[in-house]
Design a protein around this motif. Structure first.
Motif, PDB file in Angstrom:
ATOM      1  N   GLY A   8    -117.341  -6.111  82.750  1.00  0.00           N
ATOM      2  CA  GLY A   8    -116.425  -7.228  82.563  1.00  0.00           C
ATOM      3  C   GLY A   8    -117.042  -8.509  83.055  1.00  0.00           C
ATOM      4  N   SER A   9    -116.333  -9.620  82.811  1.00  0.00           N
ATOM      5  CA  SER A   9    -116.795 -10.912  83.322  1.00  0.00           C
ATOM      6  C   SER A   9    -116.372 -11.090  84.779  1.00  0.00           C
ATOM      7  CB  SER A   9    -116.193 -12.065  82.508  1.00  0.00           C
ATOM      8  OG  SER A   9    -116.424 -11.892  81.146  1.00  0.00           O
ATOM      9  N   LEU A  36    -121.103  -8.451  83.670  1.00  0.00           N
ATOM     10  CA  LEU A  36    -121.939  -8.723  82.508  1.00  0.00           C
ATOM     11  C   LEU A  36    -121.623 -10.109  81.966  1.00  0.00           C
ATOM     12  CD1 LEU A  36    -121.906  -5.404  82.392  1.00  0.00           C
ATOM     13  CD2 LEU A  36    -122.826  -5.853  80.146  1.00  0.00           C
ATOM     14  N   VAL A  37    -122.519 -10.608  81.171  1.00  0.00           N
ATOM     15  CA  VAL A  37    -122.288 -11.915  80.575  1.00  0.00           C
ATOM     16  C   VAL A  37    -121.510 -11.740  79.281  1.00  0.00           C
ATOM     17  CG1 VAL A  37    -123.398 -13.937  79.550  1.00  0.00           C
ATOM     18  CG2 VAL A  37    -124.335 -12.899  81.640  1.00  0.00           C
ATOM     19  N   ASN A  38    -120.384 -12.449  79.187  1.00  0.00           N
ATOM     20  CA  ASN A  38    -119.625 -12.520  77.936  1.00  0.00           C
ATOM     21  C   ASN A  38    -120.043 -13.820  77.262  1.00  0.00           C
ATOM     22  OD1 ASN A  38    -117.757 -12.869  75.918  1.00  0.00           O
ATOM     23  ND2 ASN A  38    -116.038 -12.091  77.116  1.00  0.00           N
ATOM     24  N   LYS A  41    -117.538 -16.674  76.641  1.00  0.00           N
ATOM     25  CA  LYS A  41    -116.818 -17.366  77.728  1.00  0.00           C
ATOM     26  C   LYS A  41    -117.807 -18.137  78.577  1.00  0.00           C
ATOM     27  CE  LYS A  41    -113.192 -13.861  78.452  1.00  0.00           C
ATOM     28  NZ  LYS A  41    -112.817 -12.751  79.338  1.00  0.00           N
ATOM     29  N   GLY A  77    -127.490  -7.715  79.531  1.00  0.00           N
ATOM     30  CA  GLY A  77    -127.762  -6.912  78.342  1.00  0.00           C
ATOM     31  C   GLY A  77    -126.511  -6.239  77.844  1.00  0.00           C
ATOM     32  N   LEU A  78    -126.730  -5.170  77.097  1.00  0.00           N
ATOM     33  CA  LEU A  78    -125.616  -4.457  76.486  1.00  0.00           C
ATOM     34  C   LEU A  78    -125.013  -3.443  77.460  1.00  0.00           C
ATOM     35  CD1 LEU A  78    -127.163  -3.655  72.965  1.00  0.00           C
ATOM     36  CD2 LEU A  78    -125.436  -5.403  73.497  1.00  0.00           C
ATOM     37  N   THR A  79    -123.700  -3.329  77.405  1.00  0.00           N
ATOM     38  CA  THR A  79    -123.002  -2.340  78.232  1.00  0.00           C
ATOM     39  C   THR A  79    -123.567  -0.941  77.995  1.00  0.00           C
ATOM     40  OG1 THR A  79    -120.972  -3.637  78.146  1.00  0.00           O
ATOM     41  CG2 THR A  79    -120.737  -1.333  78.700  1.00  0.00           C
ATOM     42  N   ARG A  93    -112.219   0.325  80.291  1.00  0.00           N
ATOM     43  CA  ARG A  93    -111.674  -1.019  80.063  1.00  0.00           C
ATOM     44  C   ARG A  93    -110.169  -0.971  80.309  1.00  0.00           C
ATOM     45  NH1 ARG A  93    -114.139  -5.669  79.835  1.00  0.00           N
ATOM     46  NH2 ARG A  93    -113.083  -6.476  77.989  1.00  0.00           N
ATOM     47  N   LEU A 110    -117.921  -0.644  68.160  1.00  0.00           N
ATOM     48  CA  LEU A 110    -119.332  -1.051  68.086  1.00  0.00           C
ATOM     49  C   LEU A 110    -120.153  -0.351  69.159  1.00  0.00           C
ATOM     50  CD1 LEU A 110    -118.889  -4.819  67.215  1.00  0.00           C
ATOM     51  CD2 LEU A 110    -119.783  -3.010  65.747  1.00  0.00           C
TER      52      LEU A 110
HETATM   53  O1  PNS Z   1    -114.013  -9.354  81.108  1.00  0.00           O
HETATM   54  P1  PNS Z   1    -114.403  -9.574  79.672  1.00  0.00           P
HETATM   55  O2  PNS Z   1    -114.909 -10.997  79.462  1.00  0.00           O
HETATM   56  O3  PNS Z   1    -113.322  -9.209  78.717  1.00  0.00           O
HETATM   57  O4  PNS Z   1    -115.652  -8.594  79.405  1.00  0.00           O
HETATM   58  C1  PNS Z   1    -116.332  -8.596  78.158  1.00  0.00           C
HETATM   59  C2  PNS Z   1    -117.648  -7.835  78.300  1.00  0.00           C
HETATM   60  C3  PNS Z   1    -118.515  -8.462  79.383  1.00  0.00           C
HETATM   61  C4  PNS Z   1    -117.364  -6.384  78.642  1.00  0.00           C
HETATM   62  C5  PNS Z   1    -118.354  -7.891  76.905  1.00  0.00           C
HETATM   63  O5  PNS Z   1    -118.580  -9.228  76.554  1.00  0.00           O
HETATM   64  C6  PNS Z   1    -119.664  -7.117  76.938  1.00  0.00           C
HETATM   65  O6  PNS Z   1    -119.670  -5.910  76.792  1.00  0.00           O
HETATM   66  N1  PNS Z   1    -120.770  -7.843  77.143  1.00  0.00           N
HETATM   67  C7  PNS Z   1    -122.079  -7.255  77.258  1.00  0.00           C
HETATM   68  C8  PNS Z   1    -122.810  -7.352  75.935  1.00  0.00           C
HETATM   69  C9  PNS Z   1    -122.394  -6.217  75.024  1.00  0.00           C
HETATM   70  O7  PNS Z   1    -122.551  -5.040  75.311  1.00  0.00           O
HETATM   71  N2  PNS Z   1    -121.849  -6.603  73.879  1.00  0.00           N
HETATM   72  C10 PNS Z   1    -121.507  -5.654  72.855  1.00  0.00           C
HETATM   73  C11 PNS Z   1    -120.039  -5.491  72.708  1.00  0.00           C
HETATM   74  S1  PNS Z   1    -119.820  -4.943  71.087  1.00  0.00           S
END
Ligand code: PNS
Length: 165
Positions: A8-9, A36-38, A41, A77-79, A93, A110
């Motif tokens: 999350g952010s 993680l970076v959103n 936002k 990076g990616l979750t 989540r 995704l």
């Molecule tokens: O607290 P948030 O802003 O709702 O969290 C969103 C977050 C950080 C979980 C989402 O932006 C994220 O997963 N970012 C990392 C990059 C990623 O994996 N993106 C692919 C999602 S399809």
């Protein structure tokens, strides 16, 4: 061992997030809370500062055993990449209202396409936190409103120290 990643952010972490952390902790053996970076936002606090506050909040709000099972980290990076790196079975989540659903559904689908072996598990936010968001907390704090019922004490202290920027 069942390990989950909660990304999350957390800008800032709210009592709603703490509730999800606590409940996810009862389901999984270990929970990695990841800042993680959103890209959609813009943040008011650095990821390092957010992670530090989460650690303090978790230690103060959860009992000792529950807090010990929570790791706080930052990741660029990616979750799913973090989840794979850690051998996580699940991504956690929180879901507040119907308005969250569409976005969360897209992210979950995704992520599942990217990493079919990892599932997303949703926790329904408690009713008292259903309308709470980091964005609204930031707005209330920016105008000097009282956010103490919405965030853990660690956040209230930090925002007060920053003059509720
Ligand atoms: O607290 P948030 O802003 O709702 O969290 C969103 C977050 C950080 C979980 C989402 O932006 C994220 O997963 N970012 C990392 C990059 C990623 O994996 N993106 C692919 C999602 S399809």
């Amino acid at each position: 061992m069942r390990l989950a990643v909660y990304p999350g952010s957390f800008d800032p972490i709210t009592r709603g997030h703490i509730d999800v952390i606590e409940r996810a902790g009862a389901v999984f053996d270990r929970l990695v809370v990841a800042v993680l970076v959103n890209t959609r936002k813009s943040a008011i606090m650095s990821v390092a500062e957010r992670a530090e506050i989460i650690r303090t909040a978790v230690d103060e709000e959860l009992d000792r055993a529950a807090a010990a099972a929570v790791e706080v980290t930052i990741f660029e990076g990616l979750t799913v990449d973090l989840a794979r790196q850690r051998g996580a079975t699940s991504i956690v989540r929180g879901l507040r209202a119907l308005s969250d659903f569409e976005n969360e559904l897209a992210i979950a689908h995704l992520n599942r396409k990217l990493a079919p072996e990892i599932d997303t598990v949703f926790f329904m936010t408690r009713l008292e936190h259903a309308y709470l968001s980091s964005g609204l907390v930031r707005e209330i704090a920016a105008f000097g409103g009282d956010i103490s019922a919405m965030v853990p004490d660690a956040v209230a202290r930090r925002l007060a120290a920053h003059g509720a920027r």
